[in-house]
Design a protein around this motif. Structure first.
Motif, PDB file in Angstrom:
ATOM      1  N   ALA A  90      48.198  38.947  22.024  1.00  0.00           N
ATOM      2  CA  ALA A  90      48.971  38.058  22.871  1.00  0.00           C
ATOM      3  C   ALA A  90      49.333  38.719  24.199  1.00  0.00           C
ATOM      4  CB  ALA A  90      50.244  37.617  22.136  1.00  0.00           C
ATOM      5  N   VAL A  91      49.563  40.028  24.171  1.00  0.00           N
ATOM      6  CA  VAL A  91      49.915  40.753  25.391  1.00  0.00           C
ATOM      7  C   VAL A  91      48.744  40.743  26.369  1.00  0.00           C
ATOM      8  CG1 VAL A  91      50.530  43.010  26.335  1.00  0.00           C
ATOM      9  CG2 VAL A  91      51.627  42.191  24.245  1.00  0.00           C
ATOM     10  N   VAL A  92      47.534  41.016  25.888  1.00  0.00           N
ATOM     11  CA  VAL A  92      46.361  41.020  26.762  1.00  0.00           C
ATOM     12  C   VAL A  92      46.080  39.618  27.280  1.00  0.00           C
ATOM     13  CG1 VAL A  92      43.889  41.499  26.906  1.00  0.00           C
ATOM     14  CG2 VAL A  92      45.383  43.041  25.624  1.00  0.00           C
ATOM     15  N   ARG A  93      46.211  38.624  26.429  1.00  0.00           N
ATOM     16  CA  ARG A  93      45.990  37.244  26.871  1.00  0.00           C
ATOM     17  C   ARG A  93      47.022  36.827  27.911  1.00  0.00           C
ATOM     18  NH1 ARG A  93      44.491  34.764  20.873  1.00  0.00           N
ATOM     19  NH2 ARG A  93      42.290  35.400  20.914  1.00  0.00           N
ATOM     20  N   ALA A  94      48.244  37.336  27.795  1.00  0.00           N
ATOM     21  CA  ALA A  94      49.262  37.052  28.804  1.00  0.00           C
ATOM     22  C   ALA A  94      48.877  37.665  30.144  1.00  0.00           C
ATOM     23  CB  ALA A  94      50.615  37.575  28.339  1.00  0.00           C
ATOM     24  N   GLU A  95      48.288  38.859  30.123  1.00  0.00           N
ATOM     25  CA  GLU A  95      47.829  39.486  31.364  1.00  0.00           C
ATOM     26  C   GLU A  95      46.710  38.654  31.995  1.00  0.00           C
ATOM     27  OE1 GLU A  95      45.192  43.326  32.593  1.00  0.00           O
ATOM     28  OE2 GLU A  95      47.078  43.765  31.575  1.00  0.00           O
ATOM     29  N   ILE A  96      45.792  38.192  31.170  1.00  0.00           N
ATOM     30  CA  ILE A  96      44.689  37.374  31.670  1.00  0.00           C
ATOM     31  C   ILE A  96      45.227  36.101  32.327  1.00  0.00           C
ATOM     32  CG2 ILE A  96      42.710  35.978  30.958  1.00  0.00           C
ATOM     33  CD1 ILE A  96      42.121  38.108  28.840  1.00  0.00           C
ATOM     34  N   ALA A  97      46.217  35.500  31.697  1.00  0.00           N
ATOM     35  CA  ALA A  97      46.797  34.276  32.238  1.00  0.00           C
ATOM     36  C   ALA A  97      47.545  34.535  33.542  1.00  0.00           C
ATOM     37  CB  ALA A  97      47.730  33.648  31.210  1.00  0.00           C
ATOM     38  N   ALA A  98      48.134  35.729  33.677  1.00  0.00           N
ATOM     39  CA  ALA A  98      48.913  36.054  34.869  1.00  0.00           C
ATOM     40  C   ALA A  98      48.042  36.436  36.055  1.00  0.00           C
ATOM     41  CB  ALA A  98      49.889  37.185  34.550  1.00  0.00           C
ATOM     42  N   HIS A  99      46.764  36.753  35.810  1.00  0.00           N
ATOM     43  CA  HIS A  99      45.874  37.203  36.891  1.00  0.00           C
ATOM     44  C   HIS A  99      44.558  36.436  36.839  1.00  0.00           C
ATOM     45  CE1 HIS A  99      48.633  40.546  37.648  1.00  0.00           C
ATOM     46  NE2 HIS A  99      48.664  40.714  36.343  1.00  0.00           N
ATOM     47  N   PRO A 100      44.586  35.143  37.113  1.00  0.00           N
ATOM     48  CA  PRO A 100      43.371  34.328  37.016  1.00  0.00           C
ATOM     49  C   PRO A 100      42.275  34.738  37.991  1.00  0.00           C
ATOM     50  CG  PRO A 100      45.143  33.120  38.097  1.00  0.00           C
ATOM     51  CD  PRO A 100      45.751  34.358  37.539  1.00  0.00           C
ATOM     52  N   ALA A 114      35.947  35.654  27.405  1.00  0.00           N
ATOM     53  CA  ALA A 114      35.163  35.126  26.288  1.00  0.00           C
ATOM     54  C   ALA A 114      35.248  36.041  25.079  1.00  0.00           C
ATOM     55  CB  ALA A 114      33.714  34.926  26.713  1.00  0.00           C
ATOM     56  N   ARG A 115      35.229  37.338  25.319  1.00  0.00           N
ATOM     57  CA  ARG A 115      35.273  38.279  24.205  1.00  0.00           C
ATOM     58  C   ARG A 115      36.651  38.318  23.550  1.00  0.00           C
ATOM     59  NH1 ARG A 115      31.143  42.267  23.826  1.00  0.00           N
ATOM     60  NH2 ARG A 115      29.468  41.916  25.326  1.00  0.00           N
ATOM     61  N   MET A 116      37.699  38.032  24.311  1.00  0.00           N
ATOM     62  CA  MET A 116      39.034  38.004  23.713  1.00  0.00           C
ATOM     63  C   MET A 116      39.153  36.893  22.687  1.00  0.00           C
ATOM     64  SD  MET A 116      41.058  40.426  24.559  1.00  0.00           S
ATOM     65  CE  MET A 116      42.536  39.667  23.879  1.00  0.00           C
ATOM     66  N   GLY A 127      37.195  41.069  15.379  1.00  0.00           N
ATOM     67  CA  GLY A 127      35.828  40.597  15.523  1.00  0.00           C
ATOM     68  C   GLY A 127      34.971  41.670  16.140  1.00  0.00           C
ATOM     69  N   ALA A 128      33.655  41.543  15.945  1.00  0.00           N
ATOM     70  CA  ALA A 128      32.750  42.573  16.427  1.00  0.00           C
ATOM     71  C   ALA A 128      32.748  42.655  17.950  1.00  0.00           C
ATOM     72  CB  ALA A 128      31.340  42.296  15.909  1.00  0.00           C
ATOM     73  N   ARG A 129      33.014  41.540  18.619  1.00  0.00           N
ATOM     74  CA  ARG A 129      32.984  41.513  20.070  1.00  0.00           C
ATOM     75  C   ARG A 129      34.373  41.666  20.689  1.00  0.00           C
ATOM     76  NH1 ARG A 129      29.371  38.623  23.129  1.00  0.00           N
ATOM     77  NH2 ARG A 129      31.081  37.265  23.817  1.00  0.00           N
ATOM     78  N   LEU A 154      36.601  46.227  29.594  1.00  0.00           N
ATOM     79  CA  LEU A 154      36.482  45.237  30.652  1.00  0.00           C
ATOM     80  C   LEU A 154      35.008  44.913  30.867  1.00  0.00           C
ATOM     81  CD1 LEU A 154      39.056  46.800  33.133  1.00  0.00           C
ATOM     82  CD2 LEU A 154      39.391  44.751  31.747  1.00  0.00           C
ATOM     83  N   TYR A 155      34.686  43.630  30.796  1.00  0.00           N
ATOM     84  CA  TYR A 155      33.301  43.179  30.953  1.00  0.00           C
ATOM     85  C   TYR A 155      33.211  42.247  32.156  1.00  0.00           C
ATOM     86  CZ  TYR A 155      32.824  44.998  26.202  1.00  0.00           C
ATOM     87  OH  TYR A 155      32.827  45.810  25.090  1.00  0.00           O
ATOM     88  N   PRO A 156      32.098  42.329  32.909  1.00  0.00           N
ATOM     89  CA  PRO A 156      30.862  43.074  32.635  1.00  0.00           C
ATOM     90  C   PRO A 156      30.827  44.477  33.226  1.00  0.00           C
ATOM     91  CG  PRO A 156      30.521  41.648  34.493  1.00  0.00           C
ATOM     92  CD  PRO A 156      31.939  41.417  34.051  1.00  0.00           C
ATOM     93  N   THR A 157      31.946  45.047  33.694  1.00  0.00           N
ATOM     94  CA  THR A 157      31.928  46.358  34.337  1.00  0.00           C
ATOM     95  C   THR A 157      31.817  47.511  33.346  1.00  0.00           C
ATOM     96  OG1 THR A 157      34.333  46.529  34.287  1.00  0.00           O
ATOM     97  CG2 THR A 157      33.358  45.433  36.210  1.00  0.00           C
ATOM     98  N   ASN A 158      32.109  47.249  32.065  1.00  0.00           N
ATOM     99  CA  ASN A 158      32.098  48.297  31.033  1.00  0.00           C
ATOM    100  C   ASN A 158      33.089  49.417  31.330  1.00  0.00           C
ATOM    101  OD1 ASN A 158      30.187  47.233  29.203  1.00  0.00           O
ATOM    102  ND2 ASN A 158      28.515  47.871  30.549  1.00  0.00           N
TER     103      ASN A 158
END
Length: 253
Positions: A90-100, A114-116, A127-129, A154-158
């Motif tokens: 939930a913390v990572v998803r909150a970061e994603i939502a805060a920085h579109p 997508a991988r999240m 999950g594997a991904r 971080l994808y696609p930068t790896n």
């Protein structure tokens, strides 16, 4: 506690005489010729040479490595101020939502979203991904309570994102955000050490982020270029390309 005092010069001389006598007696008993042996000449001390004493001061300050911004994570409730209750997914998803702009559309890390979706409740291993790595808990701020260190790919930068969170006034606060090509991360005391590959074989960068109680954040403390093994191939000049950053609060380097 009795404070230590520096011995007087006469005491030092007496100690040396006694040591010489003891060495002589020991040598006589063992059949050795004995005698003190010199360790060689002592290199001459050279004071630092100050260059360009008349150089005018710069008109602008140096890069503010010691400045940092924090960010309150929106939408995350920390029950009982126990950071262990915060769900890393939930913390990572909150970061994603805060920085579109960084994670959405053609953002630098758009594939991470997508991988999240492959991450189950509780974080890594869902999950594997799933890009989320195992969360670690340790008191980095010195307040006697655990803080949370997260890492996710971080994808696609790896690259790898390193985040540190603490709890302040019942809210989850991000106090460190660093993205880089990372080979390892270590926690030492109240510091986070990030290891990154260098452009020369057998060397690496080690960046240290330390807790600053005044700024209430993990701030840049040290950047080292260290040898890690045997260098092979011809020498090349090392170059380091800055990693894409998230927001001003997420870029501390």
């Amino acid at each position: 506690m009795v404070p230590r005092t520096r011995p007087t010069r006469s005491a030092l001389v007496a100690g040396v005489v006694a040591l010489v006598a003891l060495v002589a007696v020991t040598a006589a008993g063992c059949g050795d010729t004995g005698g003190l042996r010199g360790a060689g000449s002592t290199p001459t001390a050279i004071s630092p040479a100050k260059l360009w004493p008349d150089l005018r001061p710069a008109s602008s300050p140096a890069w503010p490595y010691d400045e940092a911004n924090t960010e309150t994570v929106k939408g995350i409730t920390v029950r009982g101020d126990d950071i262990h209750e915060a769900d890393p997914v939930a913390v990572v998803r909150a970061e994603i939502a805060a920085h579109p702009d960084d994670y959405g559309g053609k953002g630098a890390y758009h594939a991470t979203v997508a991988r999240m979706g492959d991450c189950g409740a509780g974080g890594a291993g869902g999950g594997a991904r799933c890009p989320l790595l195992k969360a670690y808990y340790r008191d980095l701020t010195g307040d006697g309570r655990d803080d949370m260190t997260l890492g996710f790919r971080l994808y696609p930068t790896n690259q790898t994102a390193v985040r540190v969170y603490t709890v302040e006034h019942h809210k989850l606060v991000q106090v460190l955000a660093d993205n880089d090509a990372i080979t390892g991360v270590e926690l030492a005391g109240r510091a986070v050490i990030v290891r990154s590959p260098a452009g020369i074989t057998g060397y690496e960068y080690r960046t240290t982020w330390a807790w600053d109680p005044q700024q209430r954040a993990m701030v840049f403390s040290r950047d080292e270029f260290l040898r890690t093994g045997r260098r092979t191939g011809r020498h090349k000049h090392a170059t380091r390309t800055p990693a894409p950053t998230l927001s001003p609060s997420a870029s501390l380097r």
